[in-house]
Design a protein around this motif. Structure first.
Motif, PDB file in Angstrom:
ATOM      1  N   LEU A  25      41.861 -19.727 -27.564  1.00  0.00           N
ATOM      2  CA  LEU A  25      42.795 -20.130 -26.500  1.00  0.00           C
ATOM      3  C   LEU A  25      44.236 -20.065 -27.020  1.00  0.00           C
ATOM      4  N   LEU A  26      44.446 -20.610 -28.226  1.00  0.00           N
ATOM      5  CA  LEU A  26      45.818 -20.664 -28.765  1.00  0.00           C
ATOM      6  C   LEU A  26      46.381 -19.267 -29.030  1.00  0.00           C
ATOM      7  N   THR A  27      45.581 -18.400 -29.615  1.00  0.00           N
ATOM      8  CA  THR A  27      46.122 -17.095 -30.021  1.00  0.00           C
ATOM      9  C   THR A  27      46.056 -16.066 -28.891  1.00  0.00           C
ATOM     10  N   GLU A  28      44.922 -15.996 -28.197  1.00  0.00           N
ATOM     11  CA  GLU A  28      44.772 -14.920 -27.203  1.00  0.00           C
ATOM     12  C   GLU A  28      45.476 -15.237 -25.890  1.00  0.00           C
ATOM     13  N   ARG A  29      45.578 -16.508 -25.538  1.00  0.00           N
ATOM     14  CA  ARG A  29      46.233 -16.843 -24.266  1.00  0.00           C
ATOM     15  C   ARG A  29      47.632 -17.424 -24.476  1.00  0.00           C
ATOM     16  N   PHE A  30      47.734 -18.451 -25.306  1.00  0.00           N
ATOM     17  CA  PHE A  30      49.030 -19.112 -25.473  1.00  0.00           C
ATOM     18  C   PHE A  30      50.020 -18.246 -26.271  1.00  0.00           C
ATOM     19  N   GLY A  31      49.511 -17.298 -27.058  1.00  0.00           N
ATOM     20  CA  GLY A  31      50.403 -16.448 -27.844  1.00  0.00           C
ATOM     21  C   GLY A  31      50.799 -17.045 -29.183  1.00  0.00           C
ATOM     22  N   PHE A  32      50.042 -18.050 -29.657  1.00  0.00           N
ATOM     23  CA  PHE A  32      50.314 -18.603 -30.990  1.00  0.00           C
ATOM     24  C   PHE A  32      49.825 -17.610 -32.050  1.00  0.00           C
ATOM     25  N   ARG A  33      50.449 -17.679 -33.233  1.00  0.00           N
ATOM     26  CA  ARG A  33      50.018 -16.848 -34.353  1.00  0.00           C
ATOM     27  C   ARG A  33      49.245 -17.694 -35.361  1.00  0.00           C
ATOM     28  N   PHE A  34      48.210 -17.112 -35.934  1.00  0.00           N
ATOM     29  CA  PHE A  34      47.486 -17.767 -37.022  1.00  0.00           C
ATOM     30  C   PHE A  34      48.359 -17.728 -38.268  1.00  0.00           C
ATOM     31  N   LYS A  35      48.608 -18.885 -38.879  1.00  0.00           N
ATOM     32  CA  LYS A  35      49.535 -18.938 -40.013  1.00  0.00           C
ATOM     33  C   LYS A  35      48.847 -19.175 -41.349  1.00  0.00           C
ATOM     34  N   GLY A  36      47.592 -19.636 -41.313  1.00  0.00           N
ATOM     35  CA  GLY A  36      46.917 -19.844 -42.586  1.00  0.00           C
ATOM     36  C   GLY A  36      45.869 -20.940 -42.471  1.00  0.00           C
ATOM     37  N   GLU A  37      45.076 -21.068 -43.523  1.00  0.00           N
ATOM     38  CA  GLU A  37      44.063 -22.113 -43.537  1.00  0.00           C
ATOM     39  C   GLU A  37      44.005 -22.731 -44.913  1.00  0.00           C
ATOM     40  N   LYS A  38      43.658 -23.986 -44.921  1.00  0.00           N
ATOM     41  CA  LYS A  38      43.497 -24.705 -46.176  1.00  0.00           C
ATOM     42  C   LYS A  38      42.345 -25.671 -45.967  1.00  0.00           C
ATOM     43  N   GLY A  39      41.231 -25.440 -46.687  1.00  0.00           N
ATOM     44  CA  GLY A  39      40.047 -26.253 -46.423  1.00  0.00           C
ATOM     45  C   GLY A  39      39.609 -26.037 -44.988  1.00  0.00           C
ATOM     46  N   ASN A  40      39.433 -27.138 -44.267  1.00  0.00           N
ATOM     47  CA  ASN A  40      39.008 -26.997 -42.865  1.00  0.00           C
ATOM     48  C   ASN A  40      40.183 -27.120 -41.892  1.00  0.00           C
TER      49      ASN A  40
ATOM     50  N   PHE B  43      43.167 -25.259 -39.982  1.00  0.00           N
ATOM     51  CA  PHE B  43      43.623 -23.932 -39.564  1.00  0.00           C
ATOM     52  C   PHE B  43      44.936 -24.105 -38.813  1.00  0.00           C
ATOM     53  N   ARG B  44      45.950 -23.349 -39.212  1.00  0.00           N
ATOM     54  CA  ARG B  44      47.281 -23.551 -38.626  1.00  0.00           C
ATOM     55  C   ARG B  44      47.660 -22.415 -37.677  1.00  0.00           C
ATOM     56  N   TYR B  45      48.172 -22.799 -36.525  1.00  0.00           N
ATOM     57  CA  TYR B  45      48.655 -21.850 -35.508  1.00  0.00           C
ATOM     58  C   TYR B  45      50.075 -22.253 -35.137  1.00  0.00           C
ATOM     59  N   GLU B  46      50.892 -21.250 -34.816  1.00  0.00           N
ATOM     60  CA  GLU B  46      52.283 -21.557 -34.527  1.00  0.00           C
ATOM     61  C   GLU B  46      52.779 -20.727 -33.345  1.00  0.00           C
ATOM     62  N   ALA B  47      53.538 -21.394 -32.468  1.00  0.00           N
ATOM     63  CA  ALA B  47      54.097 -20.699 -31.299  1.00  0.00           C
ATOM     64  C   ALA B  47      55.139 -19.695 -31.757  1.00  0.00           C
ATOM     65  N   GLU B  48      55.199 -18.592 -31.037  1.00  0.00           N
ATOM     66  CA  GLU B  48      56.107 -17.499 -31.352  1.00  0.00           C
ATOM     67  C   GLU B  48      57.559 -17.982 -31.358  1.00  0.00           C
TER      68      GLU B  48
ATOM     69  N   GLU C 197      60.282 -23.144 -31.917  1.00  0.00           N
ATOM     70  CA  GLU C 197      61.152 -24.277 -31.595  1.00  0.00           C
ATOM     71  C   GLU C 197      60.445 -25.582 -31.972  1.00  0.00           C
ATOM     72  N   SER C 198      61.015 -26.713 -31.525  1.00  0.00           N
ATOM     73  CA  SER C 198      60.359 -28.002 -31.741  1.00  0.00           C
ATOM     74  C   SER C 198      58.946 -27.959 -31.185  1.00  0.00           C
ATOM     75  N   GLY C 199      58.019 -28.558 -31.914  1.00  0.00           N
ATOM     76  CA  GLY C 199      56.665 -28.666 -31.395  1.00  0.00           C
ATOM     77  C   GLY C 199      55.903 -27.365 -31.392  1.00  0.00           C
ATOM     78  N   SER C 200      56.150 -26.520 -32.386  1.00  0.00           N
ATOM     79  CA  SER C 200      55.526 -25.200 -32.351  1.00  0.00           C
ATOM     80  C   SER C 200      54.224 -25.107 -33.158  1.00  0.00           C
ATOM     81  N   VAL C 201      53.849 -26.180 -33.858  1.00  0.00           N
ATOM     82  CA  VAL C 201      52.706 -26.094 -34.774  1.00  0.00           C
ATOM     83  C   VAL C 201      51.481 -26.813 -34.200  1.00  0.00           C
ATOM     84  N   VAL C 202      50.356 -26.119 -34.210  1.00  0.00           N
ATOM     85  CA  VAL C 202      49.079 -26.753 -33.880  1.00  0.00           C
ATOM     86  C   VAL C 202      48.133 -26.513 -35.050  1.00  0.00           C
ATOM     87  N   ASP C 203      47.706 -27.598 -35.690  1.00  0.00           N
ATOM     88  CA  ASP C 203      46.684 -27.512 -36.725  1.00  0.00           C
ATOM     89  C   ASP C 203      45.346 -27.864 -36.091  1.00  0.00           C
ATOM     90  N   VAL C 204      44.339 -27.071 -36.398  1.00  0.00           N
ATOM     91  CA  VAL C 204      43.003 -27.346 -35.865  1.00  0.00           C
ATOM     92  C   VAL C 204      42.102 -27.698 -37.038  1.00  0.00           C
TER      93      VAL C 204
END
Ligand code: ZN
Length: 315
Positions: free
Chosen positions: A171-186, A188-193, A196-203
């Motif tokens: 949902l985040l990458t294919e629809r919202f247009g967020f980019r996968f930024k990396g993973e550490k353990g469990n 997973f980081r996504y970031e809005a193109e 701006e403020s509030g651009s990071v979603v960690d799952v």
């Protein structure tokens, strides 16, 4: 044309005592109360909006207050942490500030390319202060209790806890247009193109964890930004066509909202940037009085008797 999601518009959580909530977010974290209103779906409860001096989308953390209610349980299907951006090289001063007030915290610790302090609000909501390289240095206002070199700049992001990250990531990458930024353990980081403020979603992928329960000290929903009505309508159509159960558009006075559950179970909202918090009181008076939507004004005197009185802390 719906465009991409520009980041988080606001995060809404549940507080217990409203006075304690205000004292922490204004007095300790130095946010501004940009709107003092009621929960439109349950007007006997306050709805407080905290944010920057203008209440810009991307800076807003809001609370429904449920005094006397039990604490919720953190778990999957929930946003389990809200994070704020603070200026570069400010976490040392934040650590001193929290220590001097007897507020427990952990860190700073590194996470991806950032430094993070973690703490809890008085109701147990998990918060993070994140130092971000290049965080803008424009003056966040001079009437707050926190010097501009330290003051929170806005929402940094949110952490979602879900059983498995793949469908939420889709949902985040294919629809919202967020980019996968990396993973550490469990994590997973996504970031809005837009960045701006509030651009990071960690799952957080937590296949063995229990489901969360929303009550005091937990996040109720996460709202994402879209500019206006046309774009929101396009989002609603696309989500419906993709099989999501999306609400009709709801007028929240300061923005318009649609709600749906993302595949991991977290309640998402898509909220419009317009018209904003100055629609019913001037910017220099934001949050200074209880404001009600027109349809609740006839109930004002009854509601003012039910709602506990609050005092705005002195800086
Ligand atoms: Zn909302």
């Amino acid at each position: 044309m719906k465009g991409l999601i520009r980041g988080i518009h606001h995060i809404t959580a549940i507080a217990g005592d409203p006075q304690r909530n205000i004292e922490f977010y204004m007095g300790v974290l130095g946010l501004r109360l940009v709107k003092r209103t009621v929960n439109y779906d349950d007007p006997r409860a306050y709805h407080f909006y905290f944010g920057d001096e203008k209440g810009r989308p991307g800076t807003i953390l809001t609370f429904f207050s449920w005094p006397g209610a039990h604490r919720g349980r953190k778990g999957t299907g929930q946003a389990t942490a809200a994070s704020f951006s603070v200026p570069e090289r400010s976490l040392g001063s934040w650590a001193e500030r929290l220590s001097s007030r007897g507020i427990p915290f952990n860190g700073p610790v590194p996470r991806f390319d950032e430094e993070v302090i973690t703490l809890s609000d008085p109701d147990g909501l998990a918060l993070e202060l994140v130092e971000r390289a290049g965080e803008r240095a424009d003056d966040p206002g001079t009437d707050g209790p926190i010097p501009p070199s330290l003051a929170i700049r806005g929402i940094h992001g949110v952490t979602l806890s879900v059983e498995g990250n793949e469908r939420t990531a889709g949902l985040l990458t294919e629809r919202f247009g967020f980019r996968f930024k990396g993973e550490k353990g469990n994590r997973f980081r996504y970031e809005a193109e837009a960045g701006e403020s509030g651009s990071v979603v960690d799952v957080f992928s937590l296949p063995a964890a229990n489901g969360g329960q929303v009550a005091v000290g937990t996040v109720h929903h996460v709202a994402f930004r879209t500019p206006g009505r046309q774009e929101q309508s396009a989002w609603r159509n696309e989500l419906l066509e993709s099989g999501y159960d999306v609400t009709p558009v709801i007028d929240r006075t300061y923005f318009r909202s649609i709600y749906f559950h993302e595949p991991g179970g977290v309640l998402f909202e898509i909220a419009t940037d317009s018209p904003g918090f100055s629609v019913d009181e001037p910017v220099d008076r934001l949050g200074s009085r209880l404001v009600l939507p027109a349809w609740l004004e006839p109930q004002r005197s009854r509601l003012e008797k039910i709602l506990p009185p609050i005092r705005i802390p002195k800086p």
